[in-house]
Design an enzyme around this catalytic site. Structure first.
Site, PDB file in Angstrom:
ATOM      1  N   CYS A 108       0.805  -1.227   0.000  1.00 54.57           N
ATOM      2  CA  CYS A 108       0.000   0.000   0.000  1.00 54.57           C
ATOM      3  C   CYS A 108       0.838   1.278   0.000  1.00 54.57           C
ATOM      4  CB  CYS A 108      -0.960  -0.002   1.175  1.00 54.57           C
ATOM      5  SG  CYS A 108      -1.981  -1.474   1.220  1.00 54.57           S
ATOM      6  N   HIS A 232      -3.165   6.911   2.738  1.00 55.32           N
ATOM      7  CA  HIS A 232      -3.599   5.609   2.240  1.00 55.32           C
ATOM      8  C   HIS A 232      -4.933   5.273   2.892  1.00 55.32           C
ATOM      9  CE1 HIS A 232      -3.985   1.523   1.212  1.00 55.32           C
ATOM     10  NE2 HIS A 232      -3.678   1.053   2.412  1.00 55.32           N
ATOM     11  N   ASN A 262     -10.136  -0.343   0.383  1.00 49.44           N
ATOM     12  CA  ASN A 262      -8.670  -0.258   0.357  1.00 49.44           C
ATOM     13  C   ASN A 262      -8.182  -0.742  -1.003  1.00 49.44           C
ATOM     14  OD1 ASN A 262      -5.925  -0.663   0.584  1.00 49.44           O
ATOM     15  ND2 ASN A 262      -6.017  -1.716   2.552  1.00 49.44           N
TER      16      ASN A 262
HETATM   17  N1  ACO Z   1     -18.060  -8.643   9.940  1.00 52.57           N
HETATM   18  C1  ACO Z   1     -18.465  -8.952  11.194  1.00 52.57           C
HETATM   19  N2  ACO Z   1     -17.607  -9.325  12.157  1.00 52.57           N
HETATM   20  C2  ACO Z   1     -16.307  -9.388  11.838  1.00 52.57           C
HETATM   21  C3  ACO Z   1     -15.818  -9.076  10.569  1.00 52.57           C
HETATM   22  C4  ACO Z   1     -16.753  -8.699   9.582  1.00 52.57           C
HETATM   23  N3  ACO Z   1     -16.420  -8.395   8.329  1.00 52.57           N
HETATM   24  N4  ACO Z   1     -14.471  -9.224  10.558  1.00 52.57           N
HETATM   25  C5  ACO Z   1     -14.135  -9.601  11.790  1.00 52.57           C
HETATM   26  N5  ACO Z   1     -15.230  -9.712  12.567  1.00 52.57           N
HETATM   27  C6  ACO Z   1     -15.334 -10.092  13.964  1.00 52.57           C
HETATM   28  C7  ACO Z   1     -14.105 -10.826  14.461  1.00 52.57           C
HETATM   29  O1  ACO Z   1     -14.198 -12.200  14.151  1.00 52.57           O
HETATM   30  C8  ACO Z   1     -14.192 -10.566  15.962  1.00 52.57           C
HETATM   31  O2  ACO Z   1     -15.110 -11.471  16.513  1.00 52.57           O
HETATM   32  P1  ACO Z   1     -14.805 -12.125  17.966  1.00 52.57           P
HETATM   33  O3  ACO Z   1     -14.763 -10.941  18.905  1.00 52.57           O
HETATM   34  O4  ACO Z   1     -15.958 -13.008  18.146  1.00 52.57           O
HETATM   35  O5  ACO Z   1     -13.497 -12.813  17.830  1.00 52.57           O
HETATM   36  C9  ACO Z   1     -14.809  -9.176  16.035  1.00 52.57           C
HETATM   37  O6  ACO Z   1     -15.418  -8.920  14.766  1.00 52.57           O
HETATM   38  C10 ACO Z   1     -13.822  -8.085  16.309  1.00 52.57           C
HETATM   39  O7  ACO Z   1     -12.717  -8.257  15.411  1.00 52.57           O
HETATM   40  P2  ACO Z   1     -11.444  -7.341  15.504  1.00 52.57           P
HETATM   41  O8  ACO Z   1     -10.390  -7.926  14.653  1.00 52.57           O
HETATM   42  O9  ACO Z   1     -11.170  -7.058  16.941  1.00 52.57           O
HETATM   43  O10 ACO Z   1     -12.005  -6.007  14.845  1.00 52.57           O
HETATM   44  P3  ACO Z   1     -11.236  -4.666  14.687  1.00 52.57           P
HETATM   45  O11 ACO Z   1     -12.002  -3.600  15.338  1.00 52.57           O
HETATM   46  O12 ACO Z   1      -9.774  -4.811  15.010  1.00 52.57           O
HETATM   47  O13 ACO Z   1     -11.353  -4.416  13.111  1.00 52.57           O
HETATM   48  C11 ACO Z   1     -10.092  -4.594  11.064  1.00 52.57           C
HETATM   49  C12 ACO Z   1     -10.787  -5.353  12.203  1.00 52.57           C
HETATM   50  C13 ACO Z   1     -11.137  -3.749  10.365  1.00 52.57           C
HETATM   51  C14 ACO Z   1      -9.500  -5.596  10.098  1.00 52.57           C
HETATM   52  C15 ACO Z   1      -9.011  -3.674  11.665  1.00 52.57           C
HETATM   53  O14 ACO Z   1      -8.197  -4.426  12.556  1.00 52.57           O
HETATM   54  C16 ACO Z   1      -8.146  -3.057  10.605  1.00 52.57           C
HETATM   55  O15 ACO Z   1      -8.581  -2.233   9.837  1.00 52.57           O
HETATM   56  N6  ACO Z   1      -6.845  -3.393  10.600  1.00 52.57           N
HETATM   57  C17 ACO Z   1      -5.909  -2.816   9.662  1.00 52.57           C
HETATM   58  C18 ACO Z   1      -6.153  -3.303   8.277  1.00 52.57           C
HETATM   59  C19 ACO Z   1      -5.216  -2.609   7.318  1.00 52.57           C
HETATM   60  O16 ACO Z   1      -4.987  -1.435   7.463  1.00 52.57           O
HETATM   61  N7  ACO Z   1      -4.662  -3.291   6.347  1.00 52.57           N
HETATM   62  C20 ACO Z   1      -3.711  -2.557   5.527  1.00 52.57           C
HETATM   63  C21 ACO Z   1      -3.123  -3.073   4.510  1.00 52.57           C
HETATM   64  S1  ACO Z   1      -4.021  -4.019   3.306  1.00 52.57           S
HETATM   65  C22 ACO Z   1      -2.835  -4.356   2.096  1.00 52.57           C
HETATM   66  O17 ACO Z   1      -1.692  -4.055   2.223  1.00 52.57           O
HETATM   67  C23 ACO Z   1      -3.294  -5.116   0.856  1.00 52.57           C
END
Ligand code: ACO
Length: 306
Positions: A108, A232, A262
């Protein structure tokens, strides 16, 4: 020496996939995705090559240039159409360019890495370089994995950079990489994107803030001098956290992830284009372009529009 941005273009698939549509096949909801990421819909389709060609052609037209003016093509992509050959020569050929062409993969941060590479080439003899970010992320998404499927989208953005002995739009850079974090976000051969979202989130905020502060210091300005932050587009909460730590209010941040998700290497040029379309790019004003991604890699630049 200096480098000017002369023209911009974007290429997006027509197909829009909304959060509600994803909720039909995944255990997720529009409410969860919007609250946790800020994403409402994403574009899906095309290839890194086909989207890159559209963005590249439009950037050259926007710069009022012809193909003969371009003497190098750099494609930033995490999702080349094939492992070998690189996608950049195929884009060049499809556009009718005969100049050198190569891919850069910094996930990214790719577009900013490509801009930094172009800057170096312009410093050593090239005159006009087409820099494209193009991604076909949907091809490498496991559409039954709600952790990744809701985040990514396809698209391309491009810019023409020109050597200028008398001044520069690009004022400073701060780039970095930390391969010890490689396993946090991966796509193995024949596999799909997988991510430790929480850890990527935590580190992303830190590297964006650190590299932005370094780029600001090198430019001799502070966050108060910035009219725009062009980040980004991974997650609205990452952008909010980084902006808050930098002392940049969200009114100055450009947001496109609600519509495109993204798009990795393409997200910064797509966001720039959106800002320009909305009259937010003004001559003489400073902007921060900043990205982070798999690798991990990160890259910030201070720009002053001419
Ligand atoms: N819908 C519903 N529930 C979901 C989903 C979804 N799509 N995805 C995860 N959950 C659930 C999880 O299973 C978890 O359930 P549990 O509590 O029963 O275990 C709960 O939601 C909370 O999950 P978290 O991982 O704690 O959620 P978080 O608030 O951290 O958000 C996210 C997750 C959106 C992925 C966040 O961590 C994030 O944005 N991280 C950075 C991602 C990023 O920036 N990537 C960059 C590069 S991509 C690239 O380079 C190609």
């Amino acid at each position: 020496m200096g480098v000017r941005f002369k023209g911009w273009g974007i290429g997006l698939p027509d197909r829009i996939v909304t959060n509600d549509e994803l909720s039909l096949t995944l255990d997720t909801s529009d409410e969860w995705i919007t609250e946790r990421t800020g994403i409402r819909e994403r574009r899906v389709g095309g290839t890194a090559m086909s989207l890159g060609v559209i963005a590249g052609q439009r950037a050259i037209e926007d710069a009022n240039m012809t193909l003969a003016d371009i003497d190098f093509l750099i494609l930033a992509t995490t999702t080349p159409d094939r492992l070998c050959p690189a996608t950049a020569p195929m884009i060049a050929s499809a556009m009718g360019l005969t100049c050198p062409a190569m891919d850069v993969n910094a996930a990214c941060s790719g577009f900013m890495y490509a801009v930094r590479t172009a800057y170096g080439l312009l410093e050593t003899g090239n005159k006009r370089i087409l820099v494209i970010g193009s991604e076909h992320l949907s091809r490498w998404v496991d559409w039954s994995d709600r952790n990744m499927a809701v985040l990514l989208g396809d698209g391309a953005g491009a810019a023409v950079l020109e050597y200028d002995p008398d001044g520069s739009d690009l004022i400073s850079f701060s780039l970095g990489a930390d391969g010890s974090a490689a396993d946090l976000l991966t796509c193995e051969h024949g596999g799909f994107f997988e991510m430790n979202g929480k850890e990527v989130f935590r580190r992303a905020v830190r590297v964006v803030v650190d590299s932005a502060e370094q780029a600001l210091a090198s430019a001799g300005i502070t966050a108060d001098d910035l009219s725009l932050m062009i980040p980004h587009q991974a997650n609205i909460r990452i952008i909010q956290a980084a902006a808050q730590r930098l002392g940049i209010d969200m009114d100055r941040a450009v947001i496109t992830l609600d519509r495109y998700g993204n798009t990795s290497s393409s997200s910064i040029p797509l966001a720039f284009y959106d800002a320009r379309e909305n009259g937010r790019i003004k001559a003489g004003e400073y902007a921060l372009m900043t990205g982070f991604g798999a690798g991990m890699t990160w890259a910030s630049a201070i720009v002053r529009w001419s």
